[in-house]
Design a protein around this motif. Structure first.
Motif, PDB file in Angstrom:
ATOM      1  N   ARG A  14       2.640  -8.469   7.977  1.00  0.00           N
ATOM      2  CA  ARG A  14       2.026  -7.705   6.894  1.00  0.00           C
ATOM      3  C   ARG A  14       1.946  -6.226   7.272  1.00  0.00           C
ATOM      4  O   ARG A  14       2.206  -5.350   6.434  1.00  0.00           O
ATOM      5  CB  ARG A  14       0.629  -8.251   6.594  1.00  0.00           C
ATOM      6  CG  ARG A  14      -0.057  -7.533   5.443  1.00  0.00           C
ATOM      7  CD  ARG A  14      -1.358  -8.188   5.067  1.00  0.00           C
ATOM      8  NE  ARG A  14      -2.343  -8.058   6.140  1.00  0.00           N
ATOM      9  CZ  ARG A  14      -3.649  -8.294   5.961  1.00  0.00           C
ATOM     10  NH1 ARG A  14      -4.096  -8.689   4.787  1.00  0.00           N
ATOM     11  NH2 ARG A  14      -4.485  -8.153   6.971  1.00  0.00           N
ATOM     12  N   VAL A  15       1.615  -5.933   8.520  1.00  0.00           N
ATOM     13  CA  VAL A  15       1.514  -4.545   8.968  1.00  0.00           C
ATOM     14  C   VAL A  15       2.890  -3.879   8.967  1.00  0.00           C
ATOM     15  O   VAL A  15       3.045  -2.741   8.509  1.00  0.00           O
ATOM     16  CB  VAL A  15       0.877  -4.482  10.366  1.00  0.00           C
ATOM     17  CG1 VAL A  15       0.984  -3.073  10.940  1.00  0.00           C
ATOM     18  CG2 VAL A  15      -0.585  -4.895  10.306  1.00  0.00           C
ATOM     19  N   VAL A  16       3.920  -4.581   9.465  1.00  0.00           N
ATOM     20  CA  VAL A  16       5.275  -4.010   9.466  1.00  0.00           C
ATOM     21  C   VAL A  16       5.753  -3.796   8.034  1.00  0.00           C
ATOM     22  O   VAL A  16       6.411  -2.800   7.723  1.00  0.00           O
ATOM     23  CB  VAL A  16       6.241  -4.914  10.250  1.00  0.00           C
ATOM     24  CG1 VAL A  16       7.670  -4.402  10.129  1.00  0.00           C
ATOM     25  CG2 VAL A  16       5.840  -4.970  11.722  1.00  0.00           C
ATOM     26  N   ASN A  17       5.415  -4.730   7.123  1.00  0.00           N
ATOM     27  CA  ASN A  17       5.739  -4.530   5.715  1.00  0.00           C
ATOM     28  C   ASN A  17       5.101  -3.255   5.180  1.00  0.00           C
ATOM     29  O   ASN A  17       5.690  -2.532   4.374  1.00  0.00           O
ATOM     30  CB  ASN A  17       5.268  -5.726   4.883  1.00  0.00           C
ATOM     31  CG  ASN A  17       6.304  -6.831   4.817  1.00  0.00           C
ATOM     32  OD1 ASN A  17       7.496  -6.569   4.900  1.00  0.00           O
ATOM     33  ND2 ASN A  17       5.853  -8.061   4.674  1.00  0.00           N
ATOM     34  N   GLY A  18       3.868  -2.981   5.619  1.00  0.00           N
ATOM     35  CA  GLY A  18       3.205  -1.751   5.195  1.00  0.00           C
ATOM     36  C   GLY A  18       3.926  -0.516   5.683  1.00  0.00           C
ATOM     37  O   GLY A  18       4.048   0.483   4.959  1.00  0.00           O
ATOM     38  N   MET A  19       4.448  -0.556   6.921  1.00  0.00           N
ATOM     39  CA  MET A  19       5.237   0.573   7.440  1.00  0.00           C
ATOM     40  C   MET A  19       6.491   0.792   6.607  1.00  0.00           C
ATOM     41  O   MET A  19       6.841   1.926   6.253  1.00  0.00           O
ATOM     42  CB  MET A  19       5.623   0.307   8.894  1.00  0.00           C
ATOM     43  CG  MET A  19       4.472   0.134   9.861  1.00  0.00           C
ATOM     44  SD  MET A  19       5.080  -0.251  11.522  1.00  0.00           S
ATOM     45  CE  MET A  19       3.565  -0.748  12.340  1.00  0.00           C
ATOM     46  N   VAL A  20       7.173  -0.309   6.280  1.00  0.00           N
ATOM     47  CA  VAL A  20       8.405  -0.203   5.494  1.00  0.00           C
ATOM     48  C   VAL A  20       8.101   0.335   4.100  1.00  0.00           C
ATOM     49  O   VAL A  20       8.820   1.187   3.568  1.00  0.00           O
ATOM     50  CB  VAL A  20       9.114  -1.574   5.417  1.00  0.00           C
ATOM     51  CG1 VAL A  20      10.337  -1.500   4.519  1.00  0.00           C
ATOM     52  CG2 VAL A  20       9.519  -2.037   6.814  1.00  0.00           C
ATOM     53  N   TYR A  21       7.015  -0.167   3.486  1.00  0.00           N
ATOM     54  CA  TYR A  21       6.618   0.322   2.164  1.00  0.00           C
ATOM     55  C   TYR A  21       6.348   1.820   2.202  1.00  0.00           C
ATOM     56  O   TYR A  21       6.718   2.564   1.288  1.00  0.00           O
ATOM     57  CB  TYR A  21       5.375  -0.429   1.691  1.00  0.00           C
ATOM     58  CG  TYR A  21       4.881  -0.007   0.334  1.00  0.00           C
ATOM     59  CD1 TYR A  21       5.318  -0.642  -0.824  1.00  0.00           C
ATOM     60  CD2 TYR A  21       3.965   1.036   0.200  1.00  0.00           C
ATOM     61  CE1 TYR A  21       4.858  -0.245  -2.070  1.00  0.00           C
ATOM     62  CE2 TYR A  21       3.501   1.443  -1.042  1.00  0.00           C
ATOM     63  CZ  TYR A  21       3.952   0.794  -2.173  1.00  0.00           C
ATOM     64  OH  TYR A  21       3.503   1.196  -3.403  1.00  0.00           O
ATOM     65  N   LYS A  22       5.715   2.269   3.265  1.00  0.00           N
ATOM     66  CA  LYS A  22       5.359   3.680   3.386  1.00  0.00           C
ATOM     67  C   LYS A  22       6.597   4.568   3.436  1.00  0.00           C
ATOM     68  O   LYS A  22       6.688   5.569   2.732  1.00  0.00           O
ATOM     69  CB  LYS A  22       4.500   3.876   4.642  1.00  0.00           C
ATOM     70  CG  LYS A  22       3.688   5.170   4.658  1.00  0.00           C
ATOM     71  CD  LYS A  22       4.466   6.354   5.132  1.00  0.00           C
ATOM     72  CE  LYS A  22       3.592   7.602   5.136  1.00  0.00           C
ATOM     73  NZ  LYS A  22       4.383   8.827   5.349  1.00  0.00           N
ATOM     74  N   ILE A  23       7.588   4.206   4.273  1.00  0.00           N
ATOM     75  CA  ILE A  23       8.756   5.081   4.387  1.00  0.00           C
ATOM     76  C   ILE A  23       9.667   4.941   3.166  1.00  0.00           C
ATOM     77  O   ILE A  23      10.417   5.869   2.846  1.00  0.00           O
ATOM     78  CB  ILE A  23       9.556   4.811   5.677  1.00  0.00           C
ATOM     79  CG1 ILE A  23      10.191   3.427   5.659  1.00  0.00           C
ATOM     80  CG2 ILE A  23       8.684   5.001   6.899  1.00  0.00           C
ATOM     81  CD1 ILE A  23      11.171   3.205   6.786  1.00  0.00           C
ATOM     82  N   ARG A  24       9.592   3.792   2.461  1.00  0.00           N
ATOM     83  CA  ARG A  24      10.431   3.652   1.275  1.00  0.00           C
ATOM     84  C   ARG A  24       9.905   4.475   0.112  1.00  0.00           C
ATOM     85  O   ARG A  24      10.667   5.097  -0.622  1.00  0.00           O
ATOM     86  CB  ARG A  24      10.520   2.187   0.855  1.00  0.00           C
ATOM     87  CG  ARG A  24      11.282   2.027  -0.459  1.00  0.00           C
ATOM     88  CD  ARG A  24      11.466   0.584  -0.841  1.00  0.00           C
ATOM     89  NE  ARG A  24      12.279  -0.087   0.153  1.00  0.00           N
ATOM     90  CZ  ARG A  24      12.047  -1.314   0.594  1.00  0.00           C
ATOM     91  NH1 ARG A  24      11.003  -1.967   0.134  1.00  0.00           N
ATOM     92  NH2 ARG A  24      12.838  -1.873   1.477  1.00  0.00           N
ATOM     93  N   THR A  25       8.591   4.489  -0.072  1.00  0.00           N
ATOM     94  CA  THR A  25       8.007   5.152  -1.233  1.00  0.00           C
ATOM     95  C   THR A  25       7.555   6.569  -0.950  1.00  0.00           C
ATOM     96  O   THR A  25       7.428   7.365  -1.880  1.00  0.00           O
ATOM     97  CB  THR A  25       6.805   4.341  -1.749  1.00  0.00           C
ATOM     98  OG1 THR A  25       5.817   4.265  -0.710  1.00  0.00           O
ATOM     99  CG2 THR A  25       7.237   2.929  -2.140  1.00  0.00           C
ATOM    100  N   GLY A  26       7.278   6.901   0.327  1.00  0.00           N
ATOM    101  CA  GLY A  26       6.793   8.226   0.656  1.00  0.00           C
ATOM    102  C   GLY A  26       5.333   8.454   0.362  1.00  0.00           C
ATOM    103  O   GLY A  26       4.866   9.604   0.418  1.00  0.00           O
ATOM    104  N   VAL A  27       4.571   7.399   0.082  1.00  0.00           N
ATOM    105  CA  VAL A  27       3.141   7.569  -0.200  1.00  0.00           C
ATOM    106  C   VAL A  27       2.423   7.969   1.088  1.00  0.00           C
ATOM    107  O   VAL A  27       2.923   7.774   2.199  1.00  0.00           O
ATOM    108  CB  VAL A  27       2.523   6.276  -0.762  1.00  0.00           C
ATOM    109  CG1 VAL A  27       3.186   5.877  -2.058  1.00  0.00           C
ATOM    110  CG2 VAL A  27       2.593   5.149   0.256  1.00  0.00           C
ATOM    111  N   SER A  28       1.234   8.528   0.943  1.00  0.00           N
ATOM    112  CA  SER A  28       0.434   8.852   2.122  1.00  0.00           C
ATOM    113  C   SER A  28      -0.115   7.556   2.711  1.00  0.00           C
ATOM    114  O   SER A  28      -0.215   6.523   2.036  1.00  0.00           O
ATOM    115  CB  SER A  28      -0.714   9.791   1.752  1.00  0.00           C
ATOM    116  OG  SER A  28      -1.631   9.137   0.895  1.00  0.00           O
TER     117      SER A  28
END
Length: 288
Positions: free
Chosen positions: A35-49
Motif C-alpha cells: 500500500r505504501v509503495v502504491n502511494g509512492m507510485v501514485y504520487k509520481i504519476r499524478t504529481g500531487v503533493s
C-alpha cells in the motif's frame, strides 16, 4: 499506464517490484508495504503533493518517510539493477546503448531547499537546480538500451552541457551478474547526437573498446580538414544505426507520462532522482 487507483498491476509486476520492499525484521508494526509503495507510485504519476495523497494509501507522512528513506539508502537503484541483472542473464537487454538528455521545469516549491538538516552526503550543493531564461530547471541525462528501457539516469542543473556528463552517465550503468562475476559496465555500442561529439569522449569510448555512432559537428569537420594530415581521419558514421536514436526520445516520452517527472516538485536532487529511478523501474517491469 493503468488506473491511478491500482498503480501496481498484477502478480507478475508485484514480483518484479519485490526488491523495493526491504524486510523489516524488528521494530514496531508499520503500514502495509505494498500500500505504501502504491502511494509512492501514485504520487509520481499524478504529481500531487505528499499531503494530498488519498487516505487509501495510509498516512501521507508514513509514505513520505518511507520514500525518503528508500531514496537515501539507494533502494530504488538496487531494485532496478536487480531487474536488469535478471534481464541480462536472459539475454533481454539490447546493448545498443543510447544516451541523451531532457530539461525539466522545476516547480516553485522545489526551490525551497535551504532548510537545515535537509541535505545528505550524496546531495549536491546546487540540488541539481539551475537558472535559465525559463526559470529553475533540472536536466535528466538518460541511458537506455536498444529497446528503450532505462539503464541509468544522472541529474544536473539545466544549463550543464551534455558532453560533460557523458562519461559519468555511462559509468552509472552497472548491471550485476546473477552468478559469479563482476558488474557489467561495458557496452557494445553507443549512439548519441552532435552534443556529445568531442574528441575526448570519442577517445574514452575507443579506450574502453566501445563502438559509437555520433555525428561530427560542422566546425569540427572544418577544423580537421584545415589541419590536413594532422587532423586525423574522418570519424566513422553509420546512418542506418543512427536512425535508431529516436528510441531514447520515446523513452523520455514514457518517463514524462508521469506528471511528477515531467515537472520537478521534489526539493532535493536525491528525492527527484529516486522518483525518476522508480518510474524507470516501473517501465522496465512493465516491458517484461
Amino acid at each position: 499506464m493503468g488506473s491511478p487507483h491500482h498503480p501496481i498491476r498484477g502478480h507478475a509486476e508485484k514480483a518484479q517490484l519485490a526488491p523495493l520492499i526491504p524486510n523489516a525484521s524488528r521494530g514496531r508494526p508499520r503500514a502495509e508495504d505494498r500500500r505504501v509503495v502504491n502511494g509512492m507510485v501514485y504520487k509520481i504519476r499524478t504529481g500531487v503533493s505528499w499531503r494530498d495523497l488519498p487516505e487509501r494509501y495510509g498516512p501521507w507522512k508514513s509514505v513520505y518517510t518511507r520514500f525518503r528513506r528508500y531514496a537515501i539508502d539507494g533502494v530504488f537503484t538496487r531494485a532496478l539493477q536487480q531487474i536488469q541483472a535478471r534481464a541480462d542473464a536472459a539475454g533481454d537487454i539490447d546493448w545498443l546503448v543510447q544516451i541523451d538528455s531532457t530539461i525539466v521545469r522545476a516547480h516553485q516549491h522545489a526551490a525551497a531547499t535551504g532548510r537545515k538538516g535537509g541535505s545528505t552526503a550524496r546531495e549536491p550543493d546546487d540540488h541539481a537546480l539551475g537558472r535559465s531564461r525559463g526559470g529553475l530547471t533540472t536536466k535528466i541525462h538518460l541511458a537506455c538500451d536498444g529497446r528503450g528501457r532505462p539503464l541509468a539516469v544522472l541529474l544536473t542543473p539545466g544549463q550543464r552541457h551534455d558532453s560533460i556528463c557523458a562519461r559519468p552517465l555511462l559509468e552509472r550503468i552497472r548491471v550485476p551478474r546473477t552468478g559469479l562475476g563482476r558488474l557489467r559496465c561495458r557496452h557494445g555500442h553507443v549512439i548519441a547526437d552532435k552534443a556529445y561529439s568531442s574528441r575526448g569522449f570519442r577517445a574514452c569510448l575507443r579506450k574502453r573498446g566501445i563502438g559509437h555512432t555520433i555525428p561530427e559537428k560542422s566546425d569540427q569537420k572544418k577544423h580537421r580538414r584545415n589541419r590536413g594530415r594532422r587532423g586525423g581521419r574522418p570519424t566513422g558514421f553509420d546512418r542506418e544505426t543512427y536512425r535508431r536514436r529516436n528510441t531514447v526520445e520515446r523513452c523520455f516520452n514514457r518517463l514524462k507520462g508521469f506528471r511528477g517527472i515531467a515537472t520537478r516538485y521534489e526539493k532535493t536532487a536525491t528525492s527527484y532522482e529516486a522518483a525518476v529511478t522508480l518510474a524507470s523501474l516501473l517501465l522496465r517491469a512493465r516491458s517484461i
